[in-house]
Design a protein around this motif. Sequence first.
Motif, PDB file in Angstrom:
ATOM      1  N   ILE A 403       0.823  -1.207   0.000  1.00 33.86           N
ATOM      2  CA  ILE A 403       0.000   0.000   0.000  1.00 33.86           C
ATOM      3  C   ILE A 403       0.858   1.258   0.000  1.00 33.86           C
ATOM      4  O   ILE A 403       0.631   2.188  -0.759  1.00 33.86           O
ATOM      5  CB  ILE A 403      -0.928   0.019   1.234  1.00 33.86           C
ATOM      6  N   LEU A 404       1.874   1.280   0.865  1.00 31.96           N
ATOM      7  CA  LEU A 404       2.658   2.499   1.056  1.00 31.96           C
ATOM      8  C   LEU A 404       4.143   2.168   1.088  1.00 31.96           C
ATOM      9  O   LEU A 404       4.595   1.347   1.889  1.00 31.96           O
ATOM     10  CB  LEU A 404       2.247   3.182   2.375  1.00 31.96           C
ATOM     11  N   ARG A 405       4.896   2.833   0.194  1.00 31.35           N
ATOM     12  CA  ARG A 405       6.356   2.739   0.208  1.00 31.35           C
ATOM     13  C   ARG A 405       6.921   4.132   0.455  1.00 31.35           C
ATOM     14  O   ARG A 405       6.621   5.068  -0.286  1.00 31.35           O
ATOM     15  CB  ARG A 405       6.882   2.195  -1.124  1.00 31.35           C
ATOM     16  N   THR A 406       7.731   4.275   1.489  1.00 33.78           N
ATOM     17  CA  THR A 406       8.397   5.544   1.749  1.00 33.78           C
ATOM     18  C   THR A 406       9.883   5.297   1.949  1.00 33.78           C
ATOM     19  O   THR A 406      10.280   4.420   2.719  1.00 33.78           O
ATOM     20  CB  THR A 406       7.828   6.260   2.990  1.00 33.78           C
ATOM     21  N   ILE A 407      10.700   6.069   1.259  1.00 36.88           N
ATOM     22  CA  ILE A 407      12.150   6.020   1.403  1.00 36.88           C
ATOM     23  C   ILE A 407      12.659   7.458   1.462  1.00 36.88           C
ATOM     24  O   ILE A 407      12.450   8.238   0.540  1.00 36.88           O
ATOM     25  CB  ILE A 407      12.815   5.267   0.228  1.00 36.88           C
ATOM     26  N   GLY A 408      13.294   7.811   2.569  1.00 39.87           N
ATOM     27  CA  GLY A 408      13.897   9.130   2.681  1.00 39.87           C
ATOM     28  C   GLY A 408      12.952  10.255   3.010  1.00 39.87           C
ATOM     29  O   GLY A 408      13.292  11.416   2.832  1.00 39.87           O
ATOM     30  N   ILE A 409      11.753   9.958   3.531  1.00 43.62           N
ATOM     31  CA  ILE A 409      10.793  10.968   3.984  1.00 43.62           C
ATOM     32  C   ILE A 409      10.916  11.073   5.501  1.00 43.62           C
ATOM     33  O   ILE A 409      10.694  10.103   6.215  1.00 43.62           O
ATOM     34  CB  ILE A 409       9.355  10.595   3.581  1.00 43.62           C
ATOM     35  N   GLY A 410      11.229  12.260   6.003  1.00 40.13           N
ATOM     36  CA  GLY A 410      11.559  12.402   7.414  1.00 40.13           C
ATOM     37  C   GLY A 410      10.421  12.133   8.369  1.00 40.13           C
ATOM     38  O   GLY A 410      10.618  11.548   9.430  1.00 40.13           O
ATOM     39  N   ASN A 411       9.192  12.552   7.999  1.00 45.64           N
ATOM     40  CA  ASN A 411       8.061  12.453   8.924  1.00 45.64           C
ATOM     41  C   ASN A 411       6.857  11.876   8.197  1.00 45.64           C
ATOM     42  O   ASN A 411       6.444  12.405   7.160  1.00 45.64           O
ATOM     43  CB  ASN A 411       7.740  13.835   9.490  1.00 45.64           C
ATOM     44  N   VAL A 412       6.294  10.790   8.734  1.00 43.08           N
ATOM     45  CA  VAL A 412       5.133  10.139   8.118  1.00 43.08           C
ATOM     46  C   VAL A 412       4.060   9.954   9.180  1.00 43.08           C
ATOM     47  O   VAL A 412       4.327   9.386  10.250  1.00 43.08           O
ATOM     48  CB  VAL A 412       5.500   8.769   7.513  1.00 43.08           C
TER      49      VAL A 412
END
Length: 469
Positions: A403-412
């Motif tokens: 559903i969700l891929r995050t790489i290198g995002i400081g705040n989720v």
Amino acid sequence: MYTAFASPSIQQIDEKIFTNKLLSIQETIEPSIKIAEMQLPSQTGKITISAMFSAQHGSWPFESFAINNLFRVIATYQANHPRMITIKGGTITLEQLNSHINNRQVIRPFQNGYLLSYPLLIEDDAALLLENTSLYLYGHSGTAIINKGLLSIQKTNVESWFDNKPAYVINNTVFRPFIINWGGSRLQIIDSKFAKLGYNAYLVQGITTAINNNQPTKLPIQVEIKNSDFTALSALNLKNAIVSIDNSTINTFQQYGVDLIDSQFNITNNKIQAIKNNSGIRAQGNIQGIIENNAILTVNKSAIEAQQISGNLVIRKNILAKDSRHGVLLTESNANVLIKDNLFTKLTGTAIESNQFSGSAYILDNTIQDIPEYAVSFRNLTKQENAKLVFYNNKITKVSKPILRTIGIGNVSLGHNKLLGSQLYQNLLIGDLLPIQGAILEATQKYDCIVEVNTFSSTKSNINFQACK
């Protein structure tokens, strides 16, 4: 190359504080776009036919002709030095233009309107009014409209005409007539139809706006389009403009449907489909814009693309669907982006795809279904500690990859997302969130919490998620 941290920190967020803050942020992001009333000069304009020059003082309005070798096209039709029609000092209609010139080689009655065979320049203090008629732009004579004043088109059909002959080819590119609007000009299109204008080259893409470096002041261009249909253009290429496009159709374009650069815009209630090479709507540069209540279907690249943007962008209540690659594509951008209440379905890639994003993205209340890749993917090659992603209250079903891929995002921040269907049997979160996937899913799915993840923190998380119930 960025490498994910092993153990990001996670904390619970108070729901009331979170939702109140979201409402405040949305109000801050929402731009106010206003088009000034466009009034025609009350006096009648003056008409002259004069020479066009490509390389001397004052010739900058003909830049699109000079850089694209269009003087050669004009020379195939005009025996002498290229000439153009100029309107000055007031308003002129097509009927007045034809009556005054009285030369069938320049303009003549044709079918249900008029055939124009010379380039036409509207000066700063002038207006051309096309109303309840048709204008055919002859494709073998280098015909184009150059607007420095006001071009008002109401209840009119505008299209190129080639007399069933092959079009003129320049450097393997087929010339087609176009409309160029320079800095400080105004363009009004209401209840009208456009077809077969422009081609894939600089400043000639059908309907174009631009500010020339030789203009004494850098005034934006005003563009108002309402209740109109556009077929077989290269693009609506709108730079340095204040734009309103409402309740119109854009169909079978070559490059982009609407290409917005350093502009303010309100794009609402339109249908955009069958874009051959690129995206349905593209925004670039410093922008303030709303894209709302549009249906964007069957485009080669992305339904909506934001490239190297700063400013504020609202994408709301759109249908982004049917054989387009991505629904929304964000590339190398540092902006506040609100993506809310949209339907993403039957795309061929990811619903929301982002690369090198350093701004704040709020993905709220969307429906994402029948997607062969990710619902949402934010990837940065280098970590962006100030980048923020809020993924809240979305409904997601039939997504083939996580559903969700995050790489290198400081705040989720995540919460209240409804995950339905086959994705329950696979990883739901990957990238930086993978090491704490279990804790996030327990908090958000089992206990219905809202959580905030600090990706680059090694602080130990210690939360009793049962308190969220």
